[in-house]
Design an enzyme around this catalytic site. Structure first.
Site, PDB file in Angstrom:
ATOM      1  N   PRO A   9      -7.371   3.303  -9.103  1.00 14.43           N
ATOM      2  CA  PRO A   9      -7.249   4.627  -8.493  1.00 14.43           C
ATOM      3  C   PRO A   9      -6.902   4.477  -7.017  1.00 14.43           C
ATOM      4  CG  PRO A   9      -9.564   4.039  -8.743  1.00 14.43           C
ATOM      5  CD  PRO A   9      -8.766   2.950  -9.398  1.00 14.43           C
ATOM      6  N   MET A  10      -5.909   5.242  -6.544  1.00 17.48           N
ATOM      7  CA  MET A  10      -5.507   5.172  -5.138  1.00 17.48           C
ATOM      8  C   MET A  10      -5.297   6.585  -4.618  1.00 17.48           C
ATOM      9  SD  MET A  10      -2.914   1.894  -5.272  1.00 17.48           S
ATOM     10  CE  MET A  10      -2.172   2.387  -6.833  1.00 17.48           C
ATOM     11  N   MET A  11      -6.013   6.927  -3.569  1.00 14.34           N
ATOM     12  CA  MET A  11      -5.940   8.269  -3.011  1.00 14.34           C
ATOM     13  C   MET A  11      -4.513   8.628  -2.623  1.00 14.34           C
ATOM     14  SD  MET A  11      -8.963   9.615  -3.099  1.00 14.34           S
ATOM     15  CE  MET A  11      -8.875  10.947  -1.903  1.00 14.34           C
ATOM     16  N   GLN A  62     -12.460   8.984 -11.806  1.00 20.79           N
ATOM     17  CA  GLN A  62     -13.262   8.337 -10.772  1.00 20.79           C
ATOM     18  C   GLN A  62     -13.902   9.390  -9.876  1.00 20.79           C
ATOM     19  OE1 GLN A  62     -12.003   6.065  -7.069  1.00 20.79           O
ATOM     20  NE2 GLN A  62     -12.726   4.362  -8.352  1.00 20.79           N
ATOM     21  N   CYS A  92     -14.766   2.399  -1.536  1.00 18.87           N
ATOM     22  CA  CYS A  92     -13.848   2.963  -0.544  1.00 18.87           C
ATOM     23  C   CYS A  92     -14.464   2.888   0.857  1.00 18.87           C
ATOM     24  CB  CYS A  92     -13.517   4.401  -0.894  1.00 18.87           C
ATOM     25  SG  CYS A  92     -12.356   5.165   0.267  1.00 18.87           S
ATOM     26  N   ASN A 205     -10.445  -7.082  -9.309  1.00 14.97           N
ATOM     27  CA  ASN A 205      -9.464  -6.294  -8.568  1.00 14.97           C
ATOM     28  C   ASN A 205      -9.228  -6.958  -7.211  1.00 14.97           C
ATOM     29  OD1 ASN A 205      -9.648  -3.328  -6.592  1.00 14.97           O
ATOM     30  ND2 ASN A 205      -7.842  -3.989  -7.705  1.00 14.97           N
ATOM     31  N   GLY A 207      -5.625  -8.487  -4.768  1.00 17.40           N
ATOM     32  CA  GLY A 207      -4.760  -9.637  -4.549  1.00 17.40           C
ATOM     33  C   GLY A 207      -3.970 -10.116  -5.736  1.00 17.40           C
ATOM     34  N   ARG A 228      -2.057  -1.786  -5.580  1.00 13.98           N
ATOM     35  CA  ARG A 228      -0.835  -1.537  -4.828  1.00 13.98           C
ATOM     36  C   ARG A 228       0.386  -2.194  -5.477  1.00 13.98           C
ATOM     37  NH1 ARG A 228      -2.245   0.636  -0.034  1.00 13.98           N
ATOM     38  NH2 ARG A 228      -0.375   0.019   1.092  1.00 13.98           N
TER      39      ARG A 228
END
Length: 299
Positions: A9-11, A62, A92, A205, A207, A228
């Site tokens: 999940p990425m804001m 999430q 976060c 999670n 790298g 990412r």
């Protein structure tokens, strides 16, 4: 539930339009929503916040927050909306999140996190996992023993799945972007956690940017989460789908053309084309003509 590969999940990134692209590239991956505060889920516009396409399953919601009762309500609402997993964010590091006393600062309060998990677990059907995403440490709390205490306390409360970002978080002095890059990676600490807690499901999670890295990690943990790299180079998801499930690679442009029905439906509901198209540029990363493709998307 398939947990070998998941997309972080990425804001402001992993919205429903982004997830549709990821699902077309990786039919078996577990997808996650952006983090939603429990307060927003309970009192906000649920259709706007929680709406998704059935195609997106399996899909995890999430949540952010630190109030057990509020999170329990939000978790129940998530289940009512059909989400396949409820995840609590304890990783976060943004200042906005810290001000609300949730996110990575909860790494310092394993008992509170345990109370939150127990409250959510009590209102969520047994078939729906309640999971936690965390860091390996926070600020000067940077040793394996602290991570061990956190995981043990939360596991005792009813959590059996931990998604561990293999960097600690600095709550002061580093931006969220720097927190994804500056603290050194320590995959070995996550591997040790799995060795010493074989009954828990441990997902790595941080790298992981290539198929080789992912496959190597899967020999030591239960799953991997790509963040990412999945966004900026989404073709990696298709390559991993091929490696893990022996599925043929799709045609890249056919994938984009195949989004037409989704785009037309979303435009009809008031979505903006630019907000959808911004997620597509990475699919041609490294190919001849990629710059022209991205320029067309921005028109």
């Amino acid at each position: 539930m398939e947990r070998t590969l998941s997309v972080a999940p990425m804001m402001d990134w992993t919205d429903r339009d982004c997830r549709i692209l990821h699902r077309r590239l990786a039919p078996h991956a577990l997808l996650y929503t952006e983090m939603l505060h429990g307060h927003a889920v309970v009192r906000g516009d649920r259709q706007r916040l929680l709406g998704y396409s059935q195609e997106e399953h399996p899909l995890a919601l999430q949540l952010g927050g630190s109030d057990p009762a509020l999170l329990a309500q939000a978790a129940r609402i998530g289940v009512e909306h059909g989400y396949d997993e409820i995840n609590l964010n304890c990783g976060c590091p943004s200042e906005r999140v810290q001000e609300g006393a949730f996110g990575a600062c909860l790494m310092r309060e394993p008992q509170r996190v345990g109370d939150c998990v127990a409250a959510m677990r009590s209102t969520v059907p047994t078939a729906v996992p309640v999971t936690v995403k965390c860091r390996i440490g926070v600020d000067d709390q940077d040793d394996y023993e602290a991570l061990e205490r956190f995981v043990t306390a939360v596991a005792d409360a009813g959590c059996s799945v931990f998604i561990v970002h293999a960097r600690k978080a600095w709550l002061k002095g580093l931006s969220p972007k720097e927190n994804r890059e500056v603290p050194p990676l320590d995959h070995e600490r996550v591997y040790r956690l799995k060795r010493e807690h074989p009954a828990l499901s441990i997902v790595l999670n941080g790298g992981l940017t290539s198929s080789r890295q992912v496959l190597d990690a899967l020999g030591r943990v239960d799953g991997v989460m790509i963040g990412r790299a999945a966004y900026h180079t989404p073709w990696l998801l298709a390559e991993l789908e091929q490696c893990l499930h022996a599925t043929p690679l799709p045609d890249r442009l056919a994938v984009i053309r195949g989004l037409r029905g989704h785009v037309e439906s979303r435009l009809g509901s008031g979505a903006r084309l630019a907000n959808m198209a911004r997620h597509w540029s990475g699919i041609v990363h490294g190919l001849p003509g990629a710059r022209t493709f991205r320029r067309v998307l921005r028109v």
